[in-house]
Design a protein around this motif. Structure first.
Motif, mmCIF file in Angstrom:
data_model
loop_
_atom_site.group_PDB
_atom_site.id
_atom_site.type_symbol
_atom_site.label_atom_id
_atom_site.label_comp_id
_atom_site.label_asym_id
_atom_site.label_seq_id
_atom_site.Cartn_x
_atom_site.Cartn_y
_atom_site.Cartn_z
ATOM 1 N N TYR A 32 20.056 21.449 68.310
ATOM 2 C CA TYR A 32 20.782 21.850 69.495
ATOM 3 C C TYR A 32 22.238 21.495 69.224
ATOM 4 O O TYR A 32 22.545 20.351 68.869
ATOM 5 N N LYS A 96 15.144 17.136 69.964
ATOM 6 C CA LYS A 96 14.065 16.505 70.708
ATOM 7 C C LYS A 96 13.673 15.174 70.081
ATOM 8 O O LYS A 96 13.355 14.220 70.779
ATOM 9 N N TYR A 100 17.441 13.822 72.371
ATOM 10 C CA TYR A 100 18.625 14.648 72.595
ATOM 11 C C TYR A 100 19.905 13.838 72.566
ATOM 12 O O TYR A 100 20.948 14.296 73.025
ATOM 13 N N SER B 95 21.926 13.242 81.710
ATOM 14 C CA SER B 95 21.448 14.620 81.716
ATOM 15 C C SER B 95 20.120 14.695 82.450
ATOM 16 O O SER B 95 19.412 13.698 82.591
ATOM 17 N N SER B 97 16.242 16.050 82.751
ATOM 18 C CA SER B 97 15.208 16.107 81.724
ATOM 19 C C SER B 97 14.503 17.444 81.685
ATOM 20 O O SER B 97 13.545 17.607 80.963
ATOM 21 N N THR B 99 13.542 21.121 80.714
ATOM 22 C CA THR B 99 13.554 21.699 79.389
ATOM 23 C C THR B 99 14.615 22.774 79.227
ATOM 24 O O THR B 99 14.914 23.192 78.119
ATOM 25 N N TYR B 102 19.911 20.648 78.328
ATOM 26 C CA TYR B 102 20.107 19.394 77.616
ATOM 27 C C TYR B 102 21.553 18.949 77.663
ATOM 28 O O TYR B 102 21.951 18.078 76.914
#
Lengths: 114, 115
Positions: A32, A96, A100, B95, B97, B99, B102
């Motif tokens: 990400y 993940k 993150y 942040s 959580s 999905t 992010y």
């Protein structure tokens, strides 16, 4: 291990010129990717992010970035720079596996000349 | 709505003293992160919380550093026996959580100076 490299410590561009800031990443899984901007004395502001899908992402303030998996790159671009874009730019990678948490590059300092 | 807040904004302390830095995340955000920004090291990840649990403490630089989070909200980063190399800006981010998001929202930071 994940890492981010921003090869350019400083970049100077003329106002109105185009801009490209380079970012290369190393990450074992699906990354990400993020670009943040930090103006002097200010906090970090998210410019744009890539999670999946279209590899060309649009962000705020006229910025865009392109994810290229084959080159492990996520370069930031802007067609015409404004004096107010002068700031420090950080590329970051997260995923993940690390909750993150972001792994940041060292940053690129952008100077805009008249 | 309110963003992430941190206090104090500036802290000057003497070497060897303990300091506590506070972070108030955005309401409803279950994930909370601490980072450190220094001239020599750039932006470094320290620790993150999911709820009140800290699954990953690998970024803490030494056992002088600890953090806790209570009630799934406020977090405190404590540095014991501060050293000059601890001087930095300590940033907190939170942040949701979900999905689908992010994105981490950052606070303004606490600038710590150890004399």
């Amino acid at each position: 291990a994940q890492s981010v490299t921003q090869p350019d410590i400083h970049i100077t561009v003329s106002e109105g010129a185009s801009l490209e800031l380079r970012c290369n990443y190393s990450y074992g899984a699906t990354p990400y990717l993020f670009w943040y901007v930090q103006s002097p004395g200010q906090g970090l502001q998210l410019l744009l992010k890539y999670f999946s899908g279209d590899t060309l992402v649009q962000g705020i303030k006229g910025f865009e970035a392109e994810f290229k998996r084959s080159q492990s790159s996520f370069n930031l671009r802007k067609p015409s720079v404004h004096w107010s874009d002068a700031a420090e730019y950080f590329c970051a990678v997260g995923g993940k596996g690390t909750g993150y948490a972001l792994n940041f590059g060292k940053g690129t300092s952008l100077l805009v000349t008249p | 709505g309110a963003g992430v807040s941190q206090s104090p904004s500036n802290k000057v302390t003497e070497k060897g003293k303990d300091v506590e830095l506070r972070c108030d995340p955005i309401s409803g955000h279950t994930a909370l992160y601490w980072y450190r920004q220094s001239l020599g090291q750039g932006l470094e990840f320290l620790i993150y919380f999911q709820g009140n649990s800290a699954p990953d403490k690998s970024g803490l630089p030494s056992d002088r550093f600890s953090a806790e989070r209570t009630g799934g909200s406020v977090s405190t980063l404590t540095i014991q026996r501060t050293q000059q190399e601890d001087s930095a800006v300590y940033l907190c981010a939170s942040s949701s959580s979900g999905t689908s998001n992010y994105e981490q929202f950052f606070g303004p930071g606490t600038r710590l100076t150890v004399l």
